[in-house]
Structure formats: C-alpha cells, structure tokens
Design a protein around this motif. Sequence first.
Motif, mmCIF file in Angstrom:
data_model
loop_
_atom_site.group_PDB
_atom_site.id
_atom_site.type_symbol
_atom_site.label_atom_id
_atom_site.label_comp_id
_atom_site.label_asym_id
_atom_site.label_seq_id
_atom_site.Cartn_x
_atom_site.Cartn_y
_atom_site.Cartn_z
ATOM 1 N N LEU A 148 16.446 17.471 -10.088
ATOM 2 C CA LEU A 148 15.245 16.641 -10.143
ATOM 3 C C LEU A 148 15.538 15.172 -10.445
ATOM 4 N N PRO A 149 16.405 14.825 -11.412
ATOM 5 C CA PRO A 149 16.665 13.399 -11.646
ATOM 6 C C PRO A 149 17.196 12.676 -10.416
ATOM 7 N N LYS A 150 17.947 13.371 -9.598
ATOM 8 C CA LYS A 150 18.432 12.757 -8.360
ATOM 9 C C LYS A 150 17.269 12.459 -7.415
ATOM 10 N N ALA A 151 16.335 13.391 -7.268
ATOM 11 C CA ALA A 151 15.160 13.162 -6.426
ATOM 12 C C ALA A 151 14.304 12.031 -6.977
ATOM 13 N N ARG A 205 0.830 -1.201 0.000
ATOM 14 C CA ARG A 205 0.000 0.000 0.000
ATOM 15 C C ARG A 205 0.868 1.255 0.000
ATOM 16 N N ALA A 206 2.010 1.194 0.681
ATOM 17 C CA ALA A 206 2.923 2.336 0.662
ATOM 18 C C ALA A 206 3.430 2.619 -0.745
ATOM 19 N N VAL A 207 3.647 1.576 -1.535
ATOM 20 C CA VAL A 207 4.050 1.761 -2.932
ATOM 21 C C VAL A 207 2.996 2.544 -3.698
ATOM 22 N N VAL A 208 1.737 2.191 -3.502
ATOM 23 C CA VAL A 208 0.647 2.860 -4.213
ATOM 24 C C VAL A 208 0.630 4.353 -3.856
ATOM 25 N N VAL A 209 0.757 4.652 -2.577
ATOM 26 C CA VAL A 209 0.762 6.057 -2.138
ATOM 27 C C VAL A 209 1.954 6.799 -2.726
ATOM 28 N N LEU A 210 3.113 6.182 -2.671
ATOM 29 C CA LEU A 210 4.323 6.847 -3.150
ATOM 30 C C LEU A 210 4.273 7.084 -4.650
ATOM 31 N N GLU A 211 3.794 6.119 -5.396
ATOM 32 C CA GLU A 211 3.683 6.308 -6.849
ATOM 33 C C GLU A 211 2.686 7.419 -7.179
ATOM 34 N N ARG A 212 1.620 7.499 -6.432
ATOM 35 C CA ARG A 212 0.609 8.527 -6.683
ATOM 36 C C ARG A 212 1.133 9.924 -6.382
ATOM 37 N N GLU A 213 1.970 10.064 -5.365
ATOM 38 C CA GLU A 213 2.395 11.371 -4.897
ATOM 39 C C GLU A 213 3.830 11.737 -5.286
ATOM 40 N N GLN A 214 4.443 10.933 -6.155
ATOM 41 C CA GLN A 214 5.880 11.087 -6.368
ATOM 42 C C GLN A 214 6.267 12.432 -6.981
ATOM 43 N N GLU A 215 5.427 13.026 -7.805
ATOM 44 C CA GLU A 215 5.807 14.296 -8.420
ATOM 45 C C GLU A 215 5.974 15.393 -7.361
ATOM 46 N N GLU A 216 5.017 15.480 -6.445
ATOM 47 C CA GLU A 216 5.111 16.496 -5.402
ATOM 48 C C GLU A 216 6.226 16.202 -4.412
ATOM 49 N N LEU A 217 6.403 14.926 -4.097
ATOM 50 C CA LEU A 217 7.471 14.577 -3.167
ATOM 51 C C LEU A 217 8.844 14.863 -3.774
ATOM 52 N N ALA A 218 8.991 14.623 -5.068
ATOM 53 C CA ALA A 218 10.265 14.919 -5.725
ATOM 54 C C ALA A 218 10.582 16.401 -5.651
ATOM 55 N N SER A 219 9.575 17.240 -5.832
ATOM 56 C CA SER A 219 9.802 18.684 -5.733
ATOM 57 C C SER A 219 10.280 19.072 -4.337
ATOM 58 N N TRP A 220 9.688 18.454 -3.331
ATOM 59 C CA TRP A 220 10.125 18.755 -1.963
ATOM 60 C C TRP A 220 11.579 18.332 -1.756
ATOM 61 N N ILE A 221 11.926 17.133 -2.214
ATOM 62 C CA ILE A 221 13.294 16.634 -2.043
ATOM 63 C C ILE A 221 14.285 17.544 -2.755
ATOM 64 N N VAL A 222 13.954 18.004 -3.960
ATOM 65 C CA VAL A 222 14.821 18.932 -4.685
ATOM 66 C C VAL A 222 15.088 20.172 -3.837
ATOM 67 N N ARG A 223 14.047 20.753 -3.310
ATOM 68 C CA ARG A 223 14.194 22.007 -2.568
ATOM 69 C C ARG A 223 14.929 21.805 -1.245
ATOM 70 N N GLU A 224 14.621 20.736 -0.539
ATOM 71 C CA GLU A 224 15.220 20.548 0.787
ATOM 72 C C GLU A 224 16.679 20.111 0.711
ATOM 73 N N THR A 225 17.042 19.311 -0.303
ATOM 74 C CA THR A 225 18.403 18.783 -0.377
ATOM 75 C C THR A 225 19.324 19.585 -1.283
ATOM 76 N N GLY A 226 18.759 20.397 -2.211
ATOM 77 C CA GLY A 226 19.587 21.100 -3.179
ATOM 78 C C GLY A 226 20.016 20.239 -4.341
ATOM 79 N N GLY A 227 19.438 19.070 -4.484
ATOM 80 C CA GLY A 227 19.772 18.180 -5.597
ATOM 81 C C GLY A 227 18.900 18.451 -6.805
#
Length: 487
Positions: free
Chosen positions: A102-105, A78-100
């Motif tokens: 987008l492909p890295k996120a 079930r966690a996979v389903v949630v993560l796949e559904r929300e991955q675009e927004e989560l990737a944006s957060w990771i980019v901003r918080e880590t400074g990496g």
Amino acid sequence: MMAATILGNLAQKQGWIGGWADLGGAVLPVNEPATGELMAEVALANPADVRRAAKAAREAQCAWASLPFLDRAAIFRRAVVVLEREQEELASWIVRETGGILPKAQFEIGSVINLLHEAAAMLTQPRGLILPSNEGTLSYARRVPHGVVGVISPFNFPFLLSARALLPALATGNAVVLKPDPRTPVSGGLLHALLFEAAGLPANVLQVLPGEADAGESLVTDPDVTMISFTGSTAAGRRVGELAGKHLKKVALELGGKNSMIILDDADLDAATSCGAFASWMHQGQVCMSAGRHLVHEKIAAEYVKRMTEKAKHLPVGDPYRENVALGPLITAKQVEKVTRIVTESVAAGARLQAGGTAKGLFYSPTVLDGVTPGMAVFREEIFGPVVAVTTFSTDEEAIQLANDTEHGLSAGIISNSLMRARAIAERLNVGLVHINDQTVQDDGLMPMGGRGSSGNGSRHGGPANWDEFTQWQWVTYKNAPPPYPF
C-alpha cells in the motif's frame, strides 16, 4: 465511486479512443498477481486500433494546443481534485493489480498529484526567447509541441510512470496515445483515461490502448505519431529506438539499470543496511533504479552481510492487499523463473546464499548473496527481483571500477561519513543519478530523470527537462518590410 466506474467500464470490454469505444475484439484479462484472481477484462488493441487512435489524436492536437493556457491549466487542477477524492480506492486497485504494498501505491498517487500541479504550472511559464537581431527585425525562438506523443509505459510503477510522460506532453500542447503494459492496463492507462474524462479533457486529445508488442510497434511507426517516450527493458528499448530512428522520430528511452550501492568503511552500518535493504527489496526489486550490486568495503563486509541477512529472515512476504507485508509477489511466473535462474547460476559459480533464494508461487523470499564476483550472473544481469548481491572492495579506486563495470548507467548510492570522499567517488561514476548518503531508488518528479549507456539514450523526464523532451524550438522573425536581394 471511481473504482466502481472502472470496473463497470471494464466489464463492458471497452477501450479508450477519445471516449469509451469498442476496439478490435480481443480481450485482455487483468489478473491479481498475489492470488491469480481475475479482476477485470479490458479490450486489447491491435494495429488497426492504433492507426485509428493516432489519426484522431492528430486531428485533435491543434485545437488543444490553441486552447487558452489558463483553460488547459484548469483541466490539470480539476484532475487533482478528482484524484485526491478517489485516492483510497485507486490505491487499493494499484495494490492488487501490481502486487505492490500500500505505501508504494500511495507514493504513486501522491507523486501523480504533484506532477499534475507541475503540469498546470508549466502553462504559465515562458516558452521562448528574444534573440539578437538588427534594427527593423524581431527575432525570437519559441517552444512548440511535437504533435502526437506515443507513450509506452511499464508494469512496475504504472500509474506514476505513465503520468511522468503523459502529463508534460499534454501540458506542452501535444496529444498523446498511451499504451500501458498489458500486465497493468488499468493502473497504467485506463485510470488516466477516467481521470481526464472527469476533468474535462477535450475528446481525442488522449487515447489509451492496452496492447501487446504488435500494438507497440504500430505506435512507434505510425505516421501521425511524431515522438515516442518509452520506459521499459533495455532489450525492448533497443527495438523501439531502432524503429523510431528508421522513421526519423524523436525518441526518449528510459531503460534498465545495474545500479550500485557503495558502502565505504567509515559508513554507519545501521544506516547502510537500511538503505541497502530498501534499494534491493522495495517492490520486490522490480524497479529500474533498484540496487543490483552492493559494493562493500572488505573491512565491514562480514558485519554488513550479517545485518542484511537478519533483515531478510524477518521481512514478511505475502498478499499486500490482504496482509501486512513488506514484500508482495513478483509480477509473473516468467519473472520468478528469471530471478531463480540468476541466483542458481551465481551460487553454482561460487556465491554464498545467506538468506532466501526460494519461491512459493510468485512470492520470492528476500535474498542475500555474498562472495559475488564480476563474472557471475547476479553481478552482470539486471535481476528485477529481491536480491542483495554483495561484492567486496579494498580501495575507493576499486569501488569505482566495479560500479562502472557495466553497460548500464542509471543510478548509484554512496554511504560514507566523509562527504568529500564520497563526492570524489560520485564524480567518477558513469550514471545519470547519484545519491550521497542515500539509496538508489529516488524519484521526485522535479528533477531530470534518466540514464546513460544501456540505461537510456540521454533523454530525461521531469522538471526542467520536460520542455526539452516534449517540445522543439521554432525560430521566427518579423521584418518591417521585405529586404532587397541581388537576384
């Protein structure tokens, strides 16, 4: 959407102890490295919070381990389903918080999806062995969880490197107390709390506590925590290992590296410079597996440096969230100061600066140094910055000696058109990971990842190593009747 939920929870300055709850009262700001903008504020855990979380995890662990294995596997799916559904927004957060970039996120998220599938699959694997025994006796060994695993994760790949320990620890029946790096508390911790909350993980099995060094030391020494998994610097790892050993706890240490790219004289130079550039400049060189040394045969060194210098001069550096760049910012001003010191000291000692060597705020330009010798800071110290440091060699034996001239032993890459020659070199390198005709930064989650020497204590994460790290053997025997003894 998940990202909005995160921001709403963070605005309330909450932490995660089995659910959203107030912590000790201190606040940890989450700032975007590229702009300095305040993204959120989260609760900062103190030692009392750690004690409370560890106790709650201990109380929840037995019920979690006893839950039917297919029910536990379903939570990871079930966690996979949630993560796949929300991955675009989560990737944006990771980019901003880590400074990496987008492909890295996206790589982090894709890797965590794979690890979630692997965690679910672990629950259908055999967990024991039937041992030889005499008639009338059943003897077997089974894998049992440690109890509560404390996970301390780093800032550079926070979502992935937290998951690398968190997921197999949960899958093998442990409860987990996760302390993410205070520079990336959301990507490294609270994202996982939200993910497993949505997937239906039982209360208290996972605790997430952003905290500083005092919280980390409390986690390592807490009586309810039976194993520590630490990923971070060698200096901090020594302290974690010391404390864990004093308290007789199992500890897995994945630490820094001083990794070598070895470029032989028969290498394809286009391929070699592409591999070398990625190995040193990916995520601004802030990876434990980054190539800190480029050992290049003297016959091709001048051309290698020339090509690498051209790459450095044309790679864009900037805000990875708002611009199309190859390199983003370093994580903090302190890290910029460290990289600047190492480069400056090395140039003063005789290294030649061919490109870069400058900083603008947290943005450090891709840098090329040649003429590097073993006595220089850039040869000896882990840089954690975007620096290509070129040292020449004349024989394969010399390349091996240079590569092994370090207390570290994590990763190595060898580029050559002669596979047997490269293999002969690889077999003599004191590293945990070695890649022939590839670069040093490799991680697919399915292999035993870890280093030797000051790069780790021989522990491994990933694939078949997960059962070794996150469980221990228990021997069990059954007899038809108690045997007689002489007294």
